[in-house]
Design a protein around this motif. Structure first.
Motif, short mmCIF file in Angstrom:
data_model
loop_
_atom_site.label_atom_id
_atom_site.label_comp_id
_atom_site.label_asym_id
_atom_site.label_seq_id
_atom_site.Cartn_x
_atom_site.Cartn_y
_atom_site.Cartn_z
N HIS A 291 10.14 -5.61 -6.06
CA HIS A 291 9.22 -5.92 -5.81
C HIS A 291 8.23 -6.66 -6.32
O HIS A 291 7.71 -7.94 -6.07
CB HIS A 291 8.28 -4.77 -5.15
CG HIS A 291 6.67 -5.20 -4.17
ND1 HIS A 291 6.42 -5.26 -2.92
CD2 HIS A 291 5.70 -6.14 -3.92
CE1 HIS A 291 5.37 -5.81 -2.07
NE2 HIS A 291 4.96 -6.26 -3.26
N GLU A 292 6.99 -6.30 -7.83
CA GLU A 292 6.45 -7.45 -8.35
C GLU A 292 7.50 -8.00 -8.81
O GLU A 292 6.36 -9.07 -9.28
CB GLU A 292 5.93 -5.64 -9.50
CG GLU A 292 5.05 -5.02 -9.34
CD GLU A 292 3.92 -4.98 -7.92
OE1 GLU A 292 4.22 -6.09 -8.06
OE2 GLU A 292 4.05 -3.93 -7.45
N HIS B 224 6.83 -11.26 -6.79
CA HIS B 224 5.36 -11.88 -7.21
C HIS B 224 5.54 -12.91 -7.75
O HIS B 224 4.98 -13.24 -7.92
CB HIS B 224 4.33 -10.56 -7.17
CG HIS B 224 3.53 -9.90 -5.72
ND1 HIS B 224 3.98 -10.16 -4.34
CD2 HIS B 224 3.76 -8.67 -5.01
CE1 HIS B 224 3.04 -9.61 -3.63
NE2 HIS B 224 3.70 -8.59 -3.78
N HIS C 215 1.68 -10.65 1.48
CA HIS C 215 2.33 -9.64 2.26
C HIS C 215 3.50 -9.99 2.98
O HIS C 215 2.63 -10.25 4.22
CB HIS C 215 2.52 -8.11 1.80
CG HIS C 215 2.30 -7.70 0.37
ND1 HIS C 215 0.82 -7.68 0.23
CD2 HIS C 215 2.90 -7.46 -0.44
CE1 HIS C 215 1.20 -7.18 -1.40
NE2 HIS C 215 2.50 -7.16 -1.56
N ILE D 229 2.40 -1.00 -2.75
CA ILE D 229 2.92 -1.59 -3.89
C ILE D 229 2.27 -3.40 -4.27
O ILE D 229 2.63 -4.08 -2.74
CB ILE D 229 4.40 -1.82 -4.37
CG1 ILE D 229 5.32 -2.28 -3.01
CG2 ILE D 229 5.02 -0.16 -4.20
CD1 ILE D 229 6.82 -2.33 -2.72
ZN LIG Z 1 3.07 -6.16 -3.62
#
Ligand SMILES: [Zn+2]
Ligand SMILES: [Ca+2]
Ligand SMILES: [Ca+2]
Length: 313
Positions: free
Chosen positions: A186-187, A190, A233, A313
């Protein structure tokens, strides 16, 4: 003569870096607490494989010299919400994206924070344009359509109970723990621009993401964003597909303990829409196809989601 030099350079670049080879490098320079044990590094190596093999862009090197100055700036991996660090005279090889990782006690329900770095750059116009776009022309447009970061920062919670899976191709039970692979994926997304790049915000309006490929896969409907004022998100209820089944997008803002999420087709399509060359919308793990046993466990795990504690997150 100029043209001939350019062609030769392109040819060399092609030989040096075959398609499908963005090189994702996790950098542990800021791990001053020994958080990144060998098992955590093994998970990040698998994350690097998934992104590296599935993103086929060619990114120019950034090579400062003389009057061409490039100072990388990044959210401090040890304290990303409060501090920025500068790395003077930073260089990065072609096709490489360098992600500095760290950990901190967030003191909230946050499992991780991630995003691209930025820079202080000066010199010739050609140097500056290359440094901020890495040759992705769309990144230089007034309304950017592409993204060429040098890298960025990911910080993990130092206090949460993590499940660190030595082989993410198989899924085990880990009740009460948070999946390090899920949060790292997930990160990393980003860092590659979901919720963060200018080319992402080029496609955001009215709390929806209007990327053409993602919207097409979503039944022709723009993707709902989490309406928390940040537009960073996808909405918690937005389902894509991963491993052949419906799953909430990985880039929704929370994850349950005891469960793993993968990149869905919508997450990959969004990366495509913001400028990446995405080889497959189905990439979830380092090798493409989950084994029958892990499918069964995935389905079992989904039944358990309801009562789990959610973390940001
Ligand atoms: Zn996030
Ligand atoms: Ca496993
Ligand atoms: Ca691109």
């Amino acid at each position: 003569m100029k043209l001939r030099i350019s062609l030769a350079t392109l040819l060399l670049a092609g030989l040096a870096s075959p398609a499908g080879a963005v090189n994702v490098v996790f950098d542990y320079s800021y791990d001053n607490t020994g958080f990144f044990s060998s098992d955590k590094r093994a998970v990040l190596n698998q994350v690097a494989q998934v992104f590296g093999r599935n993103l086929t862009d060619t990114l120019n090197a950034i090579t400062p010299s003389g009057g061409n100055v490039f100072d990388a700036k990044l959210f401090d991996p040890r304290d990303p919400l409060n501090s920025v660090v500068t790395i003077n005279n930073f260089s990065v090889p072609a096709d490489t994206v360098r992600i500095f990782v760290g950990s901190t006690a967030f003191g909230t329900q946050t499992l991780g924070v991630g995003g691209p770095g930025f820079e202080s750059v000066s010199g010739s116009t050609a140097f500056i344009n290359n440094a901020v776009s890495r040759g992705e022309a769309g990144a230089l447009l007034a309304v950017p359509t592409d993204f060429g970061p040098w890298g960025g920062t990911i910080t993990f919670s130092s206090t949460m109970a993590w499940y660190v899976d030595s082989d993410v191709r198989t899924l085990e039970s880990f009740a009460g723990k948070y999946d390090f692979y899920t949060v790292a994926m997930h990160e990393t997304a980003h860092v590659f621009g979901i919720g963060t790049a200018d080319s992402w915000f080029s496609l955001v309006s009215g709390h929806t993401f209007n990327g053409a490929k993602a919207s097409q896969l979503n039944g022709g409907v723009p993707l709902a964003l989490q309406n928390d004022g940040t537009d960073t998100h996808f909405a918690s209820g937005l389902n894509g597909r991963a491993n052949g089944i419906a799953q909430v997008t990985l880039l929704s803002p929370t994850i349950n303990s005891g469960s793993r999420k993968y990149m869905t087709n919508l997450d990959w399509a969004a990366l495509d829409d913001i400028g990446w060359d995405v080889a497959s919308l189905q990439a979830t793990i380092p090798s493409a196809v989950p084994e029958p046993g892990s499918w069964a466990m995935m389905l079992g795990g989904m039944l358990l989601i309801g009562g789990m504690v959610r973390r940001r997150i």
